[in-house]
Design an enzyme around this catalytic site. Structure first.
Site, short mmCIF file in Angstrom:
data_model
loop_
_atom_site.label_atom_id
_atom_site.label_comp_id
_atom_site.label_asym_id
_atom_site.label_seq_id
_atom_site.Cartn_x
_atom_site.Cartn_y
_atom_site.Cartn_z
N ARG A 258 0.89 -1.18 0.00
CA ARG A 258 0.00 0.00 0.00
C ARG A 258 0.91 1.21 0.00
NH1 ARG A 258 -0.83 2.52 4.67
NH2 ARG A 258 -1.00 0.72 6.05
N HIS A 262 -3.22 4.24 5.09
CA HIS A 262 -4.28 3.23 5.24
C HIS A 262 -5.64 3.82 4.84
CE1 HIS A 262 -6.81 0.08 6.82
NE2 HIS A 262 -7.44 0.99 7.54
N TYR A 271 4.74 4.94 11.42
CA TYR A 271 5.07 3.53 11.67
C TYR A 271 5.90 2.87 10.58
CZ TYR A 271 0.74 3.00 8.94
OH TYR A 271 -0.23 3.08 7.98
C1 LIG Z 1 -13.76 -6.93 12.20
C2 LIG Z 1 -12.94 -5.67 12.15
N1 LIG Z 1 -11.92 -5.48 13.00
C3 LIG Z 1 -11.18 -4.36 12.95
C4 LIG Z 1 -11.47 -3.37 12.05
C5 LIG Z 1 -10.63 -2.09 11.98
N2 LIG Z 1 -9.78 -2.17 10.77
C6 LIG Z 1 -10.15 -1.55 9.63
S1 LIG Z 1 -9.07 -1.85 8.39
C7 LIG Z 1 -8.07 -2.76 9.38
C8 LIG Z 1 -6.79 -3.37 8.85
C9 LIG Z 1 -7.02 -4.32 7.72
O1 LIG Z 1 -5.79 -4.70 7.15
P1 LIG Z 1 -5.71 -5.67 5.92
O2 LIG Z 1 -6.69 -6.78 6.07
O3 LIG Z 1 -4.27 -6.06 5.76
O4 LIG Z 1 -6.19 -4.80 4.69
P2 LIG Z 1 -5.58 -3.43 4.13
O5 LIG Z 1 -6.37 -2.33 4.77
O6 LIG Z 1 -4.13 -3.39 4.50
O7 LIG Z 1 -5.77 -3.47 2.65
C10 LIG Z 1 -8.60 -2.85 10.67
C11 LIG Z 1 -7.97 -3.59 11.78
C12 LIG Z 1 -12.56 -3.57 11.18
N3 LIG Z 1 -12.92 -2.67 10.26
N4 LIG Z 1 -13.27 -4.74 11.23
#
Ligand SMILES: Cc1ncc(C[n+]2csc(CCOP(=O)(O)OP(=O)(O)O)c2C)c(N)n1
Length: 367
Positions: A258, A262, A271
């Protein structure tokens, strides 16, 4: 204690087009000229819209949104390999691919501006809406694939996208386990962009690769250079063929990055190092695909300029239309919680409307 080896496994990595535009001729999926150009244009549009969304958010004209810059090959190439009969069950970081599937840009802008209307299904096709609940879409994908097997649909399969962070969710493992047990036609694409917000991949799992998790469930897992559009196309095409022929699921780990934040609410400099980001910009999928097209004499400066102009006009028109739309009801989010009216939800609606400064008079841009 004498031990005998009972199983042995290996994980392969696929790359067809490297970061210098060097093509592995033996693996070349030989896209038609039209498909190769379509893929590059879709990746470019995804990138361009992404950049505009970030600028609009910074100007206070857009809600919080999750940039997709860097993910273009990992998501658009699978979309090219899919047909309209296949189901697209994604998360929130596949903008270019969703536009390829027929989502309208204007409605995507509504969605990221926080209007529930952006969730209305935009086409009669088989593309599920954006979900921000990490991992929740993966059991849905397997459920759909199960229904397809039950109905004996043989011309279609499901592709589900999720991030590396999502692999820490139980839902994802339950979904993969049942997909294997039931041998349903589903392709899991883990877009491993190395970070789950500020949480690095190494702290997400002790597995060396995400791909190897498939082996434990009993299906094939493959790591692909996720910035290589031809590798992603080839891997998805083969996995879809296997799924449609009754061969069950595949997990594709798209190794990518990415490149931006985020979401627009995040500051990644807190970070991760500039040097790391810089290293990944050198592997950017867009110039790589452009060099490939130029190598086939399908692209040049004139085409690039024309594309930039077309995209500018298309995005300007969608932004104008989205900004002029309005008159949204602020309580629309209560409409579809249940299929039938529910006293508790109606009480929450009244309480919410009562909390607004001028109940019922808030338009889409002012709330
Ligand atoms: C069930 C749940 N837990 C926590 C969150 C908060 N949250 C939103 S995005 C994220 C990280 C997701 O990372 P990844 O799966 O690697 O996808 P990326 O955003 O890096 O594409 C988190 C923890 C959420 N939206 N849903």
């Amino acid at each position: 204690m004498p031990l005998k080896e009972v199983a042995k496994f290996s994980v392969s990595q696929l790359q067809v087009l490297d970061e210098h535009g060097q093509l592995d001729e033996k693996l070349d999926p030989r896209l038609s000229a039209a498909d190769a150009v379509r893929l590059y244009e879709a990746m470019s549009l995804g990138r361009e819209v992404d950049q505009r969304l970030v600028r609009l958010q910074r100007q206070g004209r857009m809600g919080t949104c999750p940039p997709c810059t860097g993910h273009e090959a990992a998501v658009c190439a699978p979309a090219l390999a899919m047909t309209d009969r296949d189901w697209f069950v994604g998360y929130y970081r596949e903008l270019g691919a969703r536009l390829m599937r027929g989502d309208s840009l204007e409605q995507s802008l509504h969605f990221w501006h926080g209007h529930e209307e952006g969730n209305v299904q935009q086409q009669p096709g088989r593309t599920l809406p954006v979900t921000a609940i990490v991992g929740a879409q993966v059991p849905h994908a397997v459920g759909i694939a199960y229904a397809m097997k039950y109905r004996r649909e043989q011309d279609s399969a499901v592709v589900s996208f999720f991030g590396d962070g999502a692999t820490s969710q139980g839902d994802v493992h339950e979904a993969m386990n049942f997909a294997a047990v039931w041998q349903v036609p589903v392709v899991f694409i883990c877009v491993n962009n190395q970070w789950a917000i500020s949480h690095p991949r190494e702290q997400q799992t002790r597995s060396e690769t995400i791909a190897q998790k498939a082996i434990a469930y009993g299906f094939e897992g493959l790591q692909v250079d996720g910035n290589d559009p031809l590798g992603m196309y080839l891997a998805t095409d083969r996995a879809l063929q296997r799924a449609r022929e009754g061969g069950g699921p595949t997990l594709i780990e798209a190794l990518t990055y990415r490149l931006l934040m985020h979401t627009t609410a995040d500051d990644p400099r807190r970070y991760r190092s500039d040097a790391e980001v810089e290293r990944w910009w050198k592997r950017d999928p867009l110039p790589r695909m452009r060099r490939y097209l130029e190598g086939r004499a399908l692209w040049g400066e004139a085409q690039q300029e024309a594309l930039q102009e077309r995209m500018r006009q298309q995005i300007d028109a969608a932004v104008n239309a989205a900004e002029q739309a309005g008159g949204w009801r602020p309580d629309v989010l209560f409409d579809h919680v249940y299929g039938t009216p529910d006293p508790e939800i109606e009480a929450q609606r009244r309480s919410f409307l009562g909390s607004l400064p001028r109940a019922g008079a808030v338009d889409g841009h002012g709330a």
